[in-house]
Design an enzyme around this catalytic site. Structure first.
Site, PDB file in Angstrom:
ATOM      1  N   LEU A  50      10.486  95.603  27.999  1.00  0.00           N
ATOM      2  CA  LEU A  50      10.714  95.902  26.590  1.00  0.00           C
ATOM      3  C   LEU A  50      11.823  94.996  26.071  1.00  0.00           C
ATOM      4  O   LEU A  50      12.769  94.674  26.798  1.00  0.00           O
ATOM      5  CB  LEU A  50      11.135  97.362  26.390  1.00  0.00           C
ATOM      6  CG  LEU A  50      10.113  98.449  26.717  1.00  0.00           C
ATOM      7  CD1 LEU A  50      10.728  99.826  26.481  1.00  0.00           C
ATOM      8  CD2 LEU A  50       8.845  98.293  25.894  1.00  0.00           C
ATOM      9  N   ASP A  51      11.712  94.603  24.801  1.00  0.00           N
ATOM     10  CA  ASP A  51      12.777  93.828  24.163  1.00  0.00           C
ATOM     11  C   ASP A  51      14.061  94.651  24.104  1.00  0.00           C
ATOM     12  O   ASP A  51      14.038  95.885  24.176  1.00  0.00           O
ATOM     13  CB  ASP A  51      12.374  93.459  22.728  1.00  0.00           C
ATOM     14  CG  ASP A  51      11.169  92.548  22.674  1.00  0.00           C
ATOM     15  OD1 ASP A  51      10.883  91.881  23.684  1.00  0.00           O
ATOM     16  OD2 ASP A  51      10.511  92.506  21.616  1.00  0.00           O
ATOM     17  N   ARG A  52      15.162  93.961  23.904  1.00  0.00           N
ATOM     18  CA  ARG A  52      16.456  94.629  23.825  1.00  0.00           C
ATOM     19  C   ARG A  52      16.480  95.705  22.729  1.00  0.00           C
ATOM     20  O   ARG A  52      17.044  96.791  22.933  1.00  0.00           O
ATOM     21  CB  ARG A  52      17.557  93.592  23.549  1.00  0.00           C
ATOM     22  CG  ARG A  52      18.937  94.199  23.359  1.00  0.00           C
ATOM     23  CD  ARG A  52      19.970  93.131  23.057  1.00  0.00           C
ATOM     24  NE  ARG A  52      20.283  92.364  24.251  1.00  0.00           N
ATOM     25  CZ  ARG A  52      21.189  92.731  25.154  1.00  0.00           C
ATOM     26  NH1 ARG A  52      21.850  93.853  25.002  1.00  0.00           N
ATOM     27  NH2 ARG A  52      21.415  91.961  26.197  1.00  0.00           N
ATOM     28  N   THR A  54      14.121  97.498  21.624  1.00  0.00           N
ATOM     29  CA  THR A  54      13.107  98.534  21.801  1.00  0.00           C
ATOM     30  C   THR A  54      13.547  99.579  22.813  1.00  0.00           C
ATOM     31  O   THR A  54      14.015  99.254  23.901  1.00  0.00           O
ATOM     32  CB  THR A  54      11.779  97.908  22.275  1.00  0.00           C
ATOM     33  OG1 THR A  54      11.448  96.810  21.430  1.00  0.00           O
ATOM     34  CG2 THR A  54      10.650  98.923  22.234  1.00  0.00           C
TER      35      THR A  54
END
Length: 224
Positions: A50-52, A54
């Site tokens: 997951l992106d930071r 998210t």
């Protein structure tokens, strides 16, 4: 950094908190460092990332065999993933499908193109929560970098708090990995994890709408 949601001899399922990076950055520990330290398990294999900005569900395998089986389910699109997002702008359409090739843009961003050689495909429904705020239920059918963030921007409704893609300022990036459904060794698993961080996610209008919607796979999703 995370909350443990489920523990199985083959995997861990955790709720990643927003603002947490996946891997160590300089002297800043990442999620995988925290998991190895907190769970006392040095042998961990991330199944997806997951992106930071998210938050939400992350599946981490506890053996190479489990990682391979879960990775194959993910690659074969047999693992169902559902996300929530908020935007303060109306989309071009209230529900539907976003598809197109992805190309690198400026400053680490990506953009959607008209090509269809290897498209990112996202399905979505959107719902009005209150004046100036909409909830999006997103189902990515592929797994491209920044896919959901780009899809939202392409609809004229960038994610609230997502500065990279033109989202309005907020207390967090309002993207959350909400639910997972998959099979492992003939056993079916289904998890739903409502967001617990962010003023807008935890507000009454959002919580009430999620209660009305029920499990995301019960929506009338068309075929890929």
């Amino acid at each position: 950094m995370y909350t443990l949601i489920h523990q199985d001899p083959r995997f861990y399922l955790v709720d990643k908190h927003p603002g947490v990076g996946f891997h160590r950055e300089d002297d800043q520990p990442g999620l995988m460092d925290a998991l190895r330290d907190g769970l006392g398990d040095a042998a961990l294999w991330p199944v997806h990332r997951l992106d930071r900005i998210t938050s939400g569900l992350i599946l981490v395998a506890r053996s190479a065999e489990a990682a391979r089986a879960l990775g194959e389910a993910l690659a074969g699109r047999e693992m169902e993933k559902y996300y929530l997002a908020l935007s303060d702008r109306k989309p071009l359409k209230k529900q539907g499908r976003v598809a197109g090739d992805m190309a690198k843009g400026r400053g680490g961003a990506w953009r959607l193109t008209e090509g269809r050689e290897n498209p990112a495909v996202t399905q979505f429904f959107s719902f009005s929560l209150e004046p100036g705020l909409r909830l999006f239920l997103l189902r990515p059918r592929t797994g491209k970098t920044h896919q959901l963030r780009v899809a939202m921007k392409s609809q004229g409704a960038p994610i609230l708090g997502d500065a990279l893609y033109g989202g309005s300022a907020a207390d967090r990036g309002y993207l959350h990995a909400y639910a997972l459904r998959f099979e492992l060794d003939g056993e079916r698993f289904a998890f739903v994890c409502p967001p617990t961080a962010g003023e807008k996610f935890t507000g009454e209008s959002c919580r009430s709408r999620l209660a009305e919607l029920g499990e995301p796979w019960r929506q009338s999703w068309p075929g890929a």
